[in-house]
Write a protein that holds these residues in place. Sequence first.
Motif, PDB file in Angstrom:
ATOM      1  N   ILE A  30      56.768   7.283  76.966  1.00  0.00           N
ATOM      2  CA  ILE A  30      56.768   6.958  75.775  1.00  0.00           C
ATOM      3  C   ILE A  30      55.473   7.821  75.812  1.00  0.00           C
ATOM      4  CG2 ILE A  30      55.146   5.300  74.244  1.00  0.00           C
ATOM      5  CD1 ILE A  30      57.506   2.978  76.089  1.00  0.00           C
ATOM      6  N   GLY A  31      54.643   8.359  74.484  1.00  0.00           N
ATOM      7  CA  GLY A  31      53.953   9.234  74.689  1.00  0.00           C
ATOM      8  C   GLY A  31      52.989   8.567  73.466  1.00  0.00           C
ATOM      9  N   PHE A  32      51.722   9.551  72.847  1.00  0.00           N
ATOM     10  CA  PHE A  32      50.887   8.510  72.466  1.00  0.00           C
ATOM     11  C   PHE A  32      51.564   8.446  71.279  1.00  0.00           C
ATOM     12  CE2 PHE A  32      47.422   9.312  69.283  1.00  0.00           C
ATOM     13  CZ  PHE A  32      46.625   8.351  69.819  1.00  0.00           C
ATOM     14  N   LEU A  33      51.829   7.591  70.831  1.00  0.00           N
ATOM     15  CA  LEU A  33      52.095   6.969  69.527  1.00  0.00           C
ATOM     16  C   LEU A  33      51.842   5.965  68.678  1.00  0.00           C
ATOM     17  CD1 LEU A  33      53.885   3.486  69.010  1.00  0.00           C
ATOM     18  CD2 LEU A  33      55.353   4.865  70.870  1.00  0.00           C
ATOM     19  N   THR A  34      51.662   5.973  67.354  1.00  0.00           N
ATOM     20  CA  THR A  34      50.801   4.978  66.705  1.00  0.00           C
ATOM     21  C   THR A  34      51.535   4.431  65.548  1.00  0.00           C
ATOM     22  OG1 THR A  34      48.840   6.282  66.136  1.00  0.00           O
ATOM     23  CG2 THR A  34      48.537   3.812  64.552  1.00  0.00           C
ATOM     24  N   VAL A  35      51.816   2.302  65.191  1.00  0.00           N
ATOM     25  CA  VAL A  35      52.673   2.088  64.639  1.00  0.00           C
ATOM     26  C   VAL A  35      52.467   2.513  63.324  1.00  0.00           C
ATOM     27  CG1 VAL A  35      53.827  -0.631  64.077  1.00  0.00           C
ATOM     28  CG2 VAL A  35      53.188  -0.003  66.618  1.00  0.00           C
ATOM     29  N   THR A  36      52.221   2.787  62.569  1.00  0.00           N
ATOM     30  CA  THR A  36      51.963   2.403  61.018  1.00  0.00           C
ATOM     31  C   THR A  36      52.197   1.315  59.777  1.00  0.00           C
ATOM     32  OG1 THR A  36      53.780   4.368  60.517  1.00  0.00           O
ATOM     33  CG2 THR A  36      51.651   5.416  60.811  1.00  0.00           C
ATOM     34  N   LYS A  93      61.898   3.899  63.492  1.00  0.00           N
ATOM     35  CA  LYS A  93      61.623   5.024  62.464  1.00  0.00           C
ATOM     36  C   LYS A  93      60.507   5.679  63.116  1.00  0.00           C
ATOM     37  CE  LYS A  93      65.318   3.001  59.659  1.00  0.00           C
ATOM     38  NZ  LYS A  93      65.674   3.410  58.534  1.00  0.00           N
ATOM     39  N   PHE A  94      60.440   6.658  62.559  1.00  0.00           N
ATOM     40  CA  PHE A  94      59.538   7.689  62.305  1.00  0.00           C
ATOM     41  C   PHE A  94      59.266   7.932  60.977  1.00  0.00           C
ATOM     42  CE2 PHE A  94      61.476   9.668  66.046  1.00  0.00           C
ATOM     43  CZ  PHE A  94      60.432   9.929  67.216  1.00  0.00           C
ATOM     44  N   ASP A  95      58.131   7.814  60.920  1.00  0.00           N
ATOM     45  CA  ASP A  95      57.047   7.504  59.874  1.00  0.00           C
ATOM     46  C   ASP A  95      56.533   9.178  59.524  1.00  0.00           C
ATOM     47  OD1 ASP A  95      55.831   7.763  57.574  1.00  0.00           O
ATOM     48  OD2 ASP A  95      54.234   6.303  58.157  1.00  0.00           O
ATOM     49  N   ALA A  96      57.681  10.132  58.543  1.00  0.00           N
ATOM     50  CA  ALA A  96      57.279  11.224  58.327  1.00  0.00           C
ATOM     51  C   ALA A  96      55.746  11.363  57.043  1.00  0.00           C
ATOM     52  CB  ALA A  96      58.366  11.768  57.128  1.00  0.00           C
ATOM     53  N   SER A  97      55.450  10.416  56.658  1.00  0.00           N
ATOM     54  CA  SER A  97      54.478  10.685  55.907  1.00  0.00           C
ATOM     55  C   SER A  97      53.006  11.296  56.308  1.00  0.00           C
ATOM     56  CB  SER A  97      53.940   9.467  55.214  1.00  0.00           C
ATOM     57  OG  SER A  97      53.175   8.455  56.144  1.00  0.00           O
ATOM     58  N   SER A 102      50.122  16.622  56.317  1.00  0.00           N
ATOM     59  CA  SER A 102      50.141  17.986  56.716  1.00  0.00           C
ATOM     60  C   SER A 102      50.437  19.493  56.256  1.00  0.00           C
ATOM     61  CB  SER A 102      50.062  18.148  58.699  1.00  0.00           C
ATOM     62  OG  SER A 102      49.857  18.675  59.101  1.00  0.00           O
ATOM     63  N   HIS A 103      51.762  19.497  56.022  1.00  0.00           N
ATOM     64  CA  HIS A 103      52.182  20.508  55.342  1.00  0.00           C
ATOM     65  C   HIS A 103      52.070  20.452  54.164  1.00  0.00           C
ATOM     66  CE1 HIS A 103      55.838  22.191  54.221  1.00  0.00           C
ATOM     67  NE2 HIS A 103      56.165  22.507  53.609  1.00  0.00           N
ATOM     68  N   ILE A 104      51.586  20.016  53.606  1.00  0.00           N
ATOM     69  CA  ILE A 104      51.591  20.069  51.663  1.00  0.00           C
ATOM     70  C   ILE A 104      49.768  20.426  51.958  1.00  0.00           C
ATOM     71  CG2 ILE A 104      50.066  18.770  49.613  1.00  0.00           C
ATOM     72  CD1 ILE A 104      53.384  18.944  49.880  1.00  0.00           C
ATOM     73  N   ASP A 105      48.899  19.898  52.937  1.00  0.00           N
ATOM     74  CA  ASP A 105      47.542  20.218  53.488  1.00  0.00           C
ATOM     75  C   ASP A 105      47.367  22.289  53.791  1.00  0.00           C
ATOM     76  OD1 ASP A 105      44.707  20.346  53.264  1.00  0.00           O
ATOM     77  OD2 ASP A 105      45.290  19.804  55.647  1.00  0.00           O
ATOM     78  N   ASN A 106      48.676  22.439  54.246  1.00  0.00           N
ATOM     79  CA  ASN A 106      48.962  23.819  55.460  1.00  0.00           C
ATOM     80  C   ASN A 106      49.111  24.732  54.234  1.00  0.00           C
ATOM     81  OD1 ASN A 106      47.933  23.150  57.799  1.00  0.00           O
ATOM     82  ND2 ASN A 106      49.966  23.056  58.433  1.00  0.00           N
ATOM     83  N   LEU A 107      50.338  24.781  52.929  1.00  0.00           N
ATOM     84  CA  LEU A 107      50.558  24.418  51.720  1.00  0.00           C
ATOM     85  C   LEU A 107      49.398  24.541  50.518  1.00  0.00           C
ATOM     86  CD1 LEU A 107      54.037  23.177  50.980  1.00  0.00           C
ATOM     87  CD2 LEU A 107      53.572  25.347  51.821  1.00  0.00           C
ATOM     88  N   LEU A 108      47.937  24.103  50.829  1.00  0.00           N
ATOM     89  CA  LEU A 108      47.172  24.485  49.692  1.00  0.00           C
ATOM     90  C   LEU A 108      46.439  25.393  50.283  1.00  0.00           C
ATOM     91  CD1 LEU A 108      46.667  20.518  48.492  1.00  0.00           C
ATOM     92  CD2 LEU A 108      47.797  22.521  47.381  1.00  0.00           C
ATOM     93  N   ASN A 109      45.784  25.524  51.691  1.00  0.00           N
ATOM     94  CA  ASN A 109      45.209  26.226  52.596  1.00  0.00           C
ATOM     95  C   ASN A 109      45.603  27.502  52.842  1.00  0.00           C
ATOM     96  OD1 ASN A 109      43.249  24.144  53.021  1.00  0.00           O
ATOM     97  ND2 ASN A 109      44.414  24.010  55.040  1.00  0.00           N
ATOM     98  N   ASN A 110      46.839  27.912  52.379  1.00  0.00           N
ATOM     99  CA  ASN A 110      47.486  28.893  52.144  1.00  0.00           C
ATOM    100  C   ASN A 110      47.527  29.524  50.969  1.00  0.00           C
ATOM    101  OD1 ASN A 110      48.824  29.172  54.890  1.00  0.00           O
ATOM    102  ND2 ASN A 110      50.404  28.144  54.539  1.00  0.00           N
ATOM    103  N   LEU A 111      47.191  28.467  49.676  1.00  0.00           N
ATOM    104  CA  LEU A 111      47.176  29.139  48.041  1.00  0.00           C
ATOM    105  C   LEU A 111      46.184  29.671  48.516  1.00  0.00           C
ATOM    106  CD1 LEU A 111      49.358  25.767  46.193  1.00  0.00           C
ATOM    107  CD2 LEU A 111      49.742  29.371  46.460  1.00  0.00           C
TER     108      LEU A 111
END
Length: 119
Positions: A30-36, A93-97, A102-111
Motif C-alpha cells: 500500500i503506497g501513498f493513497l488518499t480516499v477521495t 476504484k481509482f479516482d481518475a479525476s 493534471s492532464h488538462i493542466d499540462n495541455l493548457l501549459n503547452n498551449l
Amino acid sequence: MARVRVGRVGEQIKKELSQIVQSELKDPRIGFLTVTSVEVTNDLSLARVFLSVLGTDEEKAATLKALSTGTGYIRSELGKRIRLRKVPELQFKFDASLDYGSHIDNLLNNLNPEGNTNV
C-alpha cells in the motif's frame, strides 16, 4: 430524508477508512493513497470507495490488490467504528479525476508556453 442519511454514512465511511488505511494497515504494497470519495447505495449494501494513489501503474495495481486482500479486516474495523446493522461491501476504484485534471493542466501549459495567464 434517506439520501441525507446515505450521504452522512458515506462521509463517515470515508473518514474511518482514511484512518484505518493510514494507521492500521501494515501491508508494504500500500503506497501513498488518499480516499477521495465514497458512494453508498441507497440500501447501504455497497460502498464504492474512490482512491487516489501516487506512483506508477504497477504500484497502483499492487495497492489495489493489497486493499482487496485486506477487505475483510477493513470491514470488521468499520463495523466496530460505525454502528450499522450490516457493514456495506467495499468496492475499491481509482479516482481518475486528479489525473485528468493534471492532464488538462499540462495541455493548457503547452498551449501557452510563455506562462502568460492573460488568456
